[in-house]
Design a protein around this motif. Sequence first.
Motif, PDB file in Angstrom:
ATOM      1  N   HIS A  90      38.549  46.013  36.746  1.00  0.00           N
ATOM      2  CA  HIS A  90      38.940  44.773  37.505  1.00  0.00           C
ATOM      3  C   HIS A  90      39.843  44.810  37.997  1.00  0.00           C
ATOM      4  O   HIS A  90      41.201  43.664  38.554  1.00  0.00           O
ATOM      5  N   HIS A 105      42.550  43.846  41.044  1.00  0.00           N
ATOM      6  CA  HIS A 105      44.012  42.425  41.397  1.00  0.00           C
ATOM      7  C   HIS A 105      45.281  43.664  41.887  1.00  0.00           C
ATOM      8  O   HIS A 105      45.169  42.715  42.789  1.00  0.00           O
ATOM      9  N   ASP A 164      39.705  35.882  40.772  1.00  0.00           N
ATOM     10  CA  ASP A 164      38.403  36.515  40.644  1.00  0.00           C
ATOM     11  C   ASP A 164      37.761  36.427  41.565  1.00  0.00           C
ATOM     12  O   ASP A 164      36.980  35.182  41.918  1.00  0.00           O
TER      13      ASP A 164
HETATM   14 ZN    ZN Z   1      40.940  38.722  36.994  1.00  0.00          ZN
END
Ligand code: ZN
Length: 365
Positions: free
Chosen positions: A118, A122, A314
């Motif tokens: 994850h 980003h 997100d």
């Molecule tokens: Zn995040």
Amino acid sequence: MKDLTILGIESSCDETAAAVVRRDEAGRGHLLSNIIHTQLEEHKAFGGVVPEIAARAHVEILDILIEQAMKDAALSFGALDGIAVTSGPGLVGGLMSGLMTAKAIALVHDLPLVGVNHLEGHALTPGLTDNVQPPYLLLLVSGGHTQILIVKDVGSFERLGTTIDDALGEAFDKTAKLLGLDYPGGPQVEKWAKNGDPKRFAFPRPLKGRPEPHFSYSGLKTAVRRAAKEIEPLSDQDVSDLCASFEAAVVDTIKDRVAIAMRLYREKMQDNGQPALVVAGGVAANQKISQALQKLCDSNNFSLSVPPQQLCTDNAAMIAWAGAQRLARGERDGFGLAAKARWPLDPDAKLALPSNMQGRKGAKA
Ligand code: ZN
Ligand code: KG4
């Protein structure tokens, strides 16, 4: 290298998301669809994310979001070249919902599967939004993470600094909660701070001046609590002044810490040109912070890259994009791919704290 069209799936925290991204032959990114469902309403009453509620909510909605993402991209599964899914770090129940769905689609349509970190999602986002390619300096500031890293390449990171206690977004959220403001706290604190006096409360600037670009926010939050207690009951103006003073302290520490990281970046990468500073994570939406970083970049000859807000928080486009980068390198995962609650980008990074601070609460991933 032919172009790659990838479906991305994200379910590591409280956003369920699906997106389709194309990486063209020249390595440039194209966003074909981007669907995000936030579970804010489900968690609001609890002032934070409840893992069991999150996992169930992901399961309930994931297939609908994927269908919508495919429809928006006007593609059938047969047109895809791979499935990318967040496999960590995050809440295991949520990660598993995404993994099961991704594996089922990959199996049925005979597509390669890639597990994505994850945080790497980003970290690589500016490649998708602005064609900014590594190496660059990355400030990752979200609800779960506060780190400053050198992104050397896909899969190659050097962590320069991290938080020794709370993540920055978490500090915003906790400060908002103690002032009676809604969750998530960041946008609320920013809104209230607009009418406030940033000089009314002299809050601490934790770790300011330290040679390593680490962060610390729990003391700041405690200082806000103490100041609020002293002047209770709080008027609207008090709340605004507390928010503004908190935000000013945050901006001050960020400026100081990032300036040090910029110096380290130049030394380590032997770069005398104009490198990029990329800011990612939900807190990057904060105007005071991004304005301060723009000034800092101007005076240190860095260029600033802040992905658009819906790709800063997100989302699954960043997962699809990171997956495309990995697939382009010939990497893929097997069906044994498992969820990882912890998965640091730089597993070798040590938290080299000054000796008088050793033994404090451990750093997050
Ligand atoms: Zn995040
Ligand atoms: O990246 P993100 O959507 O989720 C993860 O934590 O991974 O970041 C959410 C965090 C929350 O803590 C939220 O309060 C914070 O980003 N945030 C902000 C702002 N908008 C969101 N913090 C400060 N100012 C904002 N405008």
